[in-house]
Enzyme design. Structure first.
Site, PDB file in Angstrom:
ATOM      1  N   GLU A  90       0.722  -1.730   0.070  1.00 33.88           N
ATOM      2  CA  GLU A  90      -0.292   0.126   0.124  1.00 33.88           C
ATOM      3  C   GLU A  90       0.555   1.817  -0.218  1.00 33.88           C
ATOM      4  O   GLU A  90       0.566   2.169  -0.442  1.00 33.88           O
ATOM      5  CB  GLU A  90      -1.070  -0.080   0.958  1.00 33.88           C
ATOM      6  CG  GLU A  90      -2.246  -1.149   0.942  1.00 33.88           C
ATOM      7  CD  GLU A  90      -3.068  -0.348  -0.089  1.00 33.88           C
ATOM      8  OE1 GLU A  90      -2.969   0.913  -0.780  1.00 33.88           O
ATOM      9  OE2 GLU A  90      -3.952  -1.674  -0.738  1.00 33.88           O
ATOM     10  N   GLU A  94       0.444   3.915  -3.233  1.00 32.24           N
ATOM     11  CA  GLU A  94       0.136   4.947  -2.729  1.00 32.24           C
ATOM     12  C   GLU A  94       0.947   6.442  -2.505  1.00 32.24           C
ATOM     13  O   GLU A  94       0.581   7.313  -3.135  1.00 32.24           O
ATOM     14  CB  GLU A  94      -0.851   4.917  -1.384  1.00 32.24           C
ATOM     15  CG  GLU A  94      -1.856   4.479  -1.810  1.00 32.24           C
ATOM     16  CD  GLU A  94      -2.687   4.277  -0.288  1.00 32.24           C
ATOM     17  OE1 GLU A  94      -2.429   5.266   0.976  1.00 32.24           O
ATOM     18  OE2 GLU A  94      -3.957   3.197  -0.508  1.00 32.24           O
ATOM     19  N   GLU A 146      -3.333  12.941  -2.973  1.00 30.07           N
ATOM     20  CA  GLU A 146      -2.424  14.376  -2.983  1.00 30.07           C
ATOM     21  C   GLU A 146      -2.124  13.431  -1.883  1.00 30.07           C
ATOM     22  O   GLU A 146      -2.409  12.419  -1.462  1.00 30.07           O
ATOM     23  CB  GLU A 146      -3.139  15.597  -2.707  1.00 30.07           C
ATOM     24  CG  GLU A 146      -2.995  16.833  -3.211  1.00 30.07           C
ATOM     25  CD  GLU A 146      -3.586  18.117  -3.231  1.00 30.07           C
ATOM     26  OE1 GLU A 146      -2.785  19.145  -2.203  1.00 30.07           O
ATOM     27  OE2 GLU A 146      -5.140  18.326  -3.657  1.00 30.07           O
TER      28      GLU A 146
END
Length: 147
Positions: A90, A94, A146
């Site tokens: 992850e 990300e 973001e």
């Protein structure tokens, strides 16, 4: 066969039908449906969240998918994956950061409130990681809008 055993079997069968119907209507509310050898079980989804510290700052994700808003880096554990492997994956997906060489410290609390995630009942374990200046700056990826 006793009438009690027949009664129990009928009740069990009806409960399985209800679980399957609920999962078919709304699989997210039903959690994970696991069926084998004549019975089905609905379980919460397992997730990992990571608090990534760099000095006094920590990293947050602005999610681009539902539920939108600020979140920790994290996501669901895939079948066949350990929580640690999911945490490392992850973070890579990300943020683009490779943190396998850093210590992943497990917080001694399980987050399991059924209302915590609006999508479905989720049980989450949380790791914290301290990084240094050697790690390149993170870049938003996957469902991170973001950082």
């Amino acid at each position: 066969i006793s009438s009690n055993r027949i009664h129990s079997a009928i009740i069990s069968f009806l409960l399985v039908l209800l679980i399957i119907q609920q999962a078919q209507r709304d699989p997210y509310q039903g959690g994970n449906l696991y069926c084998t050898k004549g019975y089905c079980l609905t379980t919460p989804s397992l997730a990992v969240d990571m608090i990534i510290f760099k000095g006094e700052k920590s990293l947050a994700v602005l999610r681009k998918n539902e539920p939108v808003g600020l979140a920790l880096v994290g996501g669901f554990v895939d079948v066949g994956e350990t929580c640690l492997q999911a945490a490392q994956r992850e973070i890579r997906e990300e943020t683009g950061m490779e943190l396998e060489s850093y210590s992943f410290n497990l917080l001694p609390k399980i987050y399991d409130d059924p209302e915590r995630d609006p999508r479905r009942h989720t049980v989450s374990v949380v790791y914290w990681i301290e990084i240094d200046d050697v790690v390149p700056p993170p870049k938003a990826g996957d469902d991170a809008k973001e950082l």
